[in-house]
Design an enzyme around this catalytic site. Structure first.
Site, mmCIF file in Angstrom:
data_model
loop_
_atom_site.group_PDB
_atom_site.id
_atom_site.type_symbol
_atom_site.label_atom_id
_atom_site.label_comp_id
_atom_site.label_asym_id
_atom_site.label_seq_id
_atom_site.Cartn_x
_atom_site.Cartn_y
_atom_site.Cartn_z
ATOM 1 N N GLY A 72 0.872 -1.269 -0.040
ATOM 2 C CA GLY A 72 -0.082 0.085 0.067
ATOM 3 C C GLY A 72 0.877 1.247 0.035
ATOM 4 C CB CYS A 73 3.702 2.276 2.065
ATOM 5 S SG CYS A 73 2.688 2.234 3.658
ATOM 6 C CB THR A 74 4.978 0.312 -2.880
ATOM 7 O OG1 THR A 74 5.979 0.023 -1.747
ATOM 8 C CG2 THR A 74 5.713 0.418 -4.437
ATOM 9 C CB ALA A 77 5.453 5.966 -2.452
#
Length: 179
Positions: A72-74, A77
């Site tokens: 999710g963070c990738t 970003a």
């Protein structure tokens, strides 16, 4: 001698201890209309970044995320990476914040060609100032804040889905541009 009732005492004690517990559990999350806490932190290269240097010059999209190099963070970003040029045209700077180290941020930036700074909030002070810290964990919830030129919070997205952050922040920047 007059004897006073002690009945209100348990209620007062309960209210007092509830207030202490609330304060101990962390700061309340910053909301739309609030003045943004003027935080500062070190980016992936050890350079100091200060929100006070940006207020009045740029709109800041300050986003908090749980962990470098997770799905999710990738996605989030890389979504911001792909929109950075359009955001810069609107005088919007993107800054990511997580509890990860500067070295972890360097690897994350290098692996995904990220084109904006990531603050290493290893002590959690920035997350605490914005009220995004997960209870009992050294990580932040996924929360994005759009901070206007006047230093006030214009929009907040507080949901786990990265796609929602990307869409809502795009819409909020468009709305800000029109006002």
């Amino acid at each position: 001698m007059k004897i006073r009732s002690l009945r209100p005492f348990p209620l007062l004690a309960a209210a007092f201890f509830s207030a202490i517990a609330l304060c101990a559990s962390g700061a309340e999350m910053v909301k739309v209309g609030d003045k943004a806490p003027l935080v500062e932190g070190k980016d992936q290269n050890g350079k100091t970044w200060k929100l006070s240097d940006e207020v009045g010059k740029k709109v800041v999209l300050l986003y908090f995320y749980p962990k470098d190099d997770t799905p999710g963070c990738t996605k989030e970003a890389c979504g911001f990476r792909d929109r950075v040029e359009d955001l810069k045209k609107e005088k919007v700077d993107v800054v990511g914040v997580s509890f990860d180290s500067a070295e972890s941020h360097q690897n994350f930036i290098s692996k995904y060609y990220l084109n904006f700074p990531l603050l290493a909030d290893t002590d959690g002070k920035i997350a605490e100032a914005y009220g995004t810290k997960m209870s009992g964990k050294n990580m932040s919830r996924r929360v994005s804040f759009l901070i206007g030129m006047d230093g006030k919070i214009v929009h907040v997205t507080d949901v786990p889905q990265a796609e929602t952050h990307l869409k809502e922040m795009k819409d909020a920047v468009e709305k800000l541009k029109k006002s």
